[in-house]
Design a protein around this motif. Sequence first.
Motif, PDB file in Angstrom:
ATOM      1  N   THR A 139     -13.761  69.174   2.984  1.00  0.00           N
ATOM      2  CA  THR A 139     -12.612  68.442   3.488  1.00  0.00           C
ATOM      3  C   THR A 139     -12.832  66.965   3.295  1.00  0.00           C
ATOM      4  OG1 THR A 139     -13.542  68.328   5.709  1.00  0.00           O
ATOM      5  CG2 THR A 139     -12.094  70.183   5.237  1.00  0.00           C
ATOM      6  N   LEU A 140     -11.750  66.249   3.252  1.00  0.00           N
ATOM      7  CA  LEU A 140     -11.812  64.800   3.100  1.00  0.00           C
ATOM      8  C   LEU A 140     -11.516  64.167   4.439  1.00  0.00           C
ATOM      9  CD1 LEU A 140     -10.000  64.412  -0.286  1.00  0.00           C
ATOM     10  CD2 LEU A 140     -12.384  63.951   0.190  1.00  0.00           C
ATOM     11  N   GLY A 141     -12.443  63.352   4.917  1.00  0.00           N
ATOM     12  CA  GLY A 141     -12.215  62.695   6.202  1.00  0.00           C
ATOM     13  C   GLY A 141     -12.913  63.457   7.312  1.00  0.00           C
ATOM     14  N   GLN A 142     -13.047  62.807   8.426  1.00  0.00           N
ATOM     15  CA  GLN A 142     -13.822  63.376   9.524  1.00  0.00           C
ATOM     16  C   GLN A 142     -13.054  64.459  10.268  1.00  0.00           C
ATOM     17  OE1 GLN A 142     -15.260  60.426  12.204  1.00  0.00           O
ATOM     18  NE2 GLN A 142     -15.883  61.888  13.754  1.00  0.00           N
ATOM     19  N   ASN A 143     -11.755  64.330  10.354  1.00  0.00           N
ATOM     20  CA  ASN A 143     -10.975  65.250  11.178  1.00  0.00           C
ATOM     21  C   ASN A 143     -10.739  66.582  10.479  1.00  0.00           C
ATOM     22  OD1 ASN A 143     -10.723  63.226  13.122  1.00  0.00           O
ATOM     23  ND2 ASN A 143      -8.953  62.353  12.055  1.00  0.00           N
ATOM     24  N   GLU A 149     -13.334  59.175  -0.182  1.00  0.00           N
ATOM     25  CA  GLU A 149     -13.908  59.136   1.167  1.00  0.00           C
ATOM     26  C   GLU A 149     -14.322  57.720   1.553  1.00  0.00           C
ATOM     27  OE1 GLU A 149     -14.858  60.197   4.803  1.00  0.00           O
ATOM     28  OE2 GLU A 149     -14.024  61.596   3.360  1.00  0.00           O
ATOM     29  N   GLY A 150     -15.052  57.038   0.666  1.00  0.00           N
ATOM     30  CA  GLY A 150     -15.518  55.687   0.982  1.00  0.00           C
ATOM     31  C   GLY A 150     -16.640  55.697   2.000  1.00  0.00           C
ATOM     32  N   ILE A 153     -15.051  51.060   2.573  1.00  0.00           N
ATOM     33  CA  ILE A 153     -15.155  50.527   1.218  1.00  0.00           C
ATOM     34  C   ILE A 153     -15.070  51.691   0.239  1.00  0.00           C
ATOM     35  CG2 ILE A 153     -16.703  49.430  -0.450  1.00  0.00           C
ATOM     36  CD1 ILE A 153     -15.608  47.419   1.441  1.00  0.00           C
ATOM     37  N   HIS A 154     -14.195  51.569  -0.757  1.00  0.00           N
ATOM     38  CA  HIS A 154     -14.024  52.614  -1.764  1.00  0.00           C
ATOM     39  C   HIS A 154     -14.428  52.052  -3.123  1.00  0.00           C
ATOM     40  CE1 HIS A 154     -11.628  55.134   1.052  1.00  0.00           C
ATOM     41  NE2 HIS A 154     -11.223  53.969   1.514  1.00  0.00           N
ATOM     42  N   THR A 155     -15.663  52.269  -3.515  1.00  0.00           N
ATOM     43  CA  THR A 155     -16.089  51.833  -4.843  1.00  0.00           C
ATOM     44  C   THR A 155     -15.540  52.789  -5.888  1.00  0.00           C
ATOM     45  OG1 THR A 155     -17.995  51.170  -6.181  1.00  0.00           O
ATOM     46  CG2 THR A 155     -18.239  53.166  -4.876  1.00  0.00           C
ATOM     47  N   LEU A 182     -21.437  60.389  -0.231  1.00  0.00           N
ATOM     48  CA  LEU A 182     -20.669  59.146  -0.163  1.00  0.00           C
ATOM     49  C   LEU A 182     -20.969  58.202  -1.317  1.00  0.00           C
ATOM     50  CD1 LEU A 182     -20.818  58.109   3.613  1.00  0.00           C
ATOM     51  CD2 LEU A 182     -19.170  59.589   2.461  1.00  0.00           C
ATOM     52  N   LEU A 183     -22.252  58.041  -1.624  1.00  0.00           N
ATOM     53  CA  LEU A 183     -22.652  57.041  -2.616  1.00  0.00           C
ATOM     54  C   LEU A 183     -23.718  57.595  -3.550  1.00  0.00           C
ATOM     55  CD1 LEU A 183     -23.149  53.794  -0.448  1.00  0.00           C
ATOM     56  CD2 LEU A 183     -21.128  54.417  -1.789  1.00  0.00           C
TER      57      LEU A 183
END
Length: 954
Positions: free
Chosen positions: A454-458, A570-571, A680-682, A903-904
């Motif tokens: 899933t995308l995001g915490q919720n 996600e960032g 931050i979305h690189t 994330l990175l």
Amino acid sequence: MSDTSTLFLLDSYGLIYRSYFAFINRPLINERGENVSAIFGFFRNFYNILRDYNPRYVVAAFDSQTPTFRHDIYKEYKANRDKTPEDLHAQVPIIENILNTLGIPVIRKDGFEADDIIATISKKAARKVHILSGDKDLMQLVNDTITMLKPNKSGGWLLVDQNAVGEEWGIPTKYLLDMLSLQGDAADNIPGVKGVGKKTAQKLINKYGNLDAIYEHADEIQGAMGNKIRAGKENAYFSKALVTLRYDVPIKTDCSLFQIKPNVLAAADLLHKAGVPSIAKLFTNGTTDKSDESKETKPITQKTISKQQDNILHLPRWAVEPEILEIKKNPAYDTYKLVQDISELSSFIQKAIKKGICALDTETDSLNALQSNLAGFSLSIAAETGIYVPIQVTDSLLSGNLINKADALTQLALLFGNSNMKIIMHNGKYDLKVLHTHGLWNHIVTHTHPAQMTLGQNDNKTFFSIQAKIIDTMIAAWLLQPDRNKFGLESLCETKLGLAGMSFKDTVPKGKTFMDLPLEHAVKYAAEDADFTFQLWQYYKPRLQQAKLDTLFYELEMPVLPILTKMELEGIQIVPTELEDYSDELTEEIEQIEKDIYEEVGHEFNIASPKQLQTVLFEERGLKPSKKTKTGYSTDTSVLENLVVYDIIPQMILEYRGKAKLKSTYVDTLPVLADTNNKIHTSYVQTGAATGRLSSREPNLQNIPIRDKAGRRIRTAFTATKGRTLVSADYSQIELVLLAHLSKDKNLCNAFNQGKDVHKTTAALIFGHDNPDNVSENERRAAKTINFGVMYGMSAFRLSNELGIRRKKAQEFITQYFVTYSGVQRYMNTIIDSARKKGYASTIMGRKRIISGISSSNKMVQAAAERVAINTPIQGSAADIVKKAMIAIDKALIEKFPRARLLLQVHDELIAECDSNEAQEVSKLIKDTMENIIALDVPLKVSVQSGTRWGEFH
């Protein structure tokens, strides 16, 4: 046009040098392994003269092969210049022979330079003269009848008349000789007046006139300038004697002798034999035959020339492509359809599903995928066909005729949710982000794994589920030509397919967006993108197979693409206030360093001005310059680093620059780039490096300093979201591990297999210690520098600078290293030999990189190519392993920890985020996955840390 009376004078050596060095970073090599850059560039440019001017009178002037009268006056004349590269020198007789075959007289005279020959002939020509050169010394000849044609980067020629000379130098043309005498020329070692540059010379000349007039008023000139002028009088007149051109070279100047009668076919044959068949073809297709002046020249575009350059490189068979000598307009515009009916779209989607393949492209009103509005999308399932589905337009009167966005996305979801589909995109990450932002995955109805990422915490966030196979033509192009500079759709279609499409800037009016276009125009542009993408895949698919790059493409690069998309969407969260506080601290530190520099120098100056810094370092402080630029001597980082041992100011400047760059690039910029959730979305660039390494941009999070306090302070502002934990997993010395595996060196492999400190082990062997525990910190540091340096071809000069030791000692260290690790030396020799035979180097997963210049007779070019050949299997294999680990980790997290996510990616480090109560298990999963992702002769070790802030790690 025909220019039958004008005399064309070639500054031959100047043009040859310019052509050679234009390709210095990517030399053009023929099938015999010989450098042909100068031949290619010289005759490509000269062909344009023949085509555009059709000249009758031409002379090629060459420099004397013996010392000139200027050397008799001044032995140090041009002493600063490097020796002519061997592979450039070898091309000169070939160029002369071809010029003779073209009927062009080649003139040289012992004791004189080409400039003097040109000056003598031009003054006695009694007709209009064009001097073909980029040399500023020849500009002093420009007048009402004599002009220059200056070559530009695209192979064309720029006319330089008196007005152009005046604009460039800021003085009347008649005073250019005086200007050159005052400012001197470091390249030719002409002294000039010390401390007088271009601006000072301009002021003096515009106020007083020529050199004699300036010195008549020398006592009137006040201050430091006056002192410099008076002290430099002897050098000024001495420089004038060197710069003044001679008009009395004992040569024949009758223009009737210079009428050319070219044997074009014979010249073309020589060009072909030299190894530049594309240039030979230009001459056989051109209007160079004087017996048929009405014959038209076939137009040649710059893009054609770029393509031709590729073809004369020494490439393996799979990398050699047919020449495209003509770019044609897209013939398919009438076949493109505008689709505004849902049933028509549904019918097209079903056809695509039946075929199992479809090209897709989105149109938006912004390059920011996360903030743009979706104008529409285009699809193509066959070459020269395509549809465009508009979703939103600016004109509200048309909005009622559009398909509802939700309905359109439901249809697209049938493609993305189908595991039997192949969806072709060009720069697909952008399209995927756009479609996700606009809710595509809300409409995917296929049943996926219940623990899908899933995308995001919720928990109520949308599943990011791609069942279809993604095909990205930009990645395909990059795998086949990883050193290529441009991977845009337009550029590739022109150079690979010979198709010229509609450019965005010519289609969308300035200040407008795509949604402002009338639909009859929008459909052509948009559908063309999908059509061209489909055709590019038809082009690249068999070539990937031929090059045996298809496995790498399908099993590594394509699976990692949606993972990178998810990471970008996600960032990572930051705390803006912490960076704002740090900005204030940096401002104070920068201001203090600035004051310290002024105090040390004795006056204020603009530290950011290279010109003013040159004055401080090389005139006031008396430091020795090392690199010449167009505006004087270089003050770049490498120069300053070499000067720190001689003076305190270079070190202070480096510290000032470092803090100023941190502040502007990261500390002040990151808060501005954060979204409303402070994330931050690189963007990750898959095509950014020929070795396969990912790069990061907007912002570049991979370049934040790793080990120093300032970099850690910035990374500390990167945090986990509430109730979550960051997990950092970093491969330990992966490139050294790969060097051990690839080289099979016994000592290096033993160090890793026995879990020893490899740097201490190296130090003990180099410095003669029986026990590594007896190695000092300085010895370990030296060994570490050598261990990593050898992979990049570190020279003794570089090592001596790194360690602060004498060059002789540094060379001894390197020699001893290769005695200690003889297997490494054998491996490097094997790799170089292989690259020389095959034309490329490859990684352990089959990635290939063309190694041009490895057979060059120019030792510098050859050495650079050898370093690339050695480094590519190591750095490229490391990049492959990291990507393979990302794919495995993403899959494992989806199955076992669905709320965790990557994330990175920062080179050899991966950053993930998970719920805090899962941090220990997630850390173990990531570590085990990374360490066992590939079987090597030596173990891969991964350092794993967890915490709430990125800056806590390492």
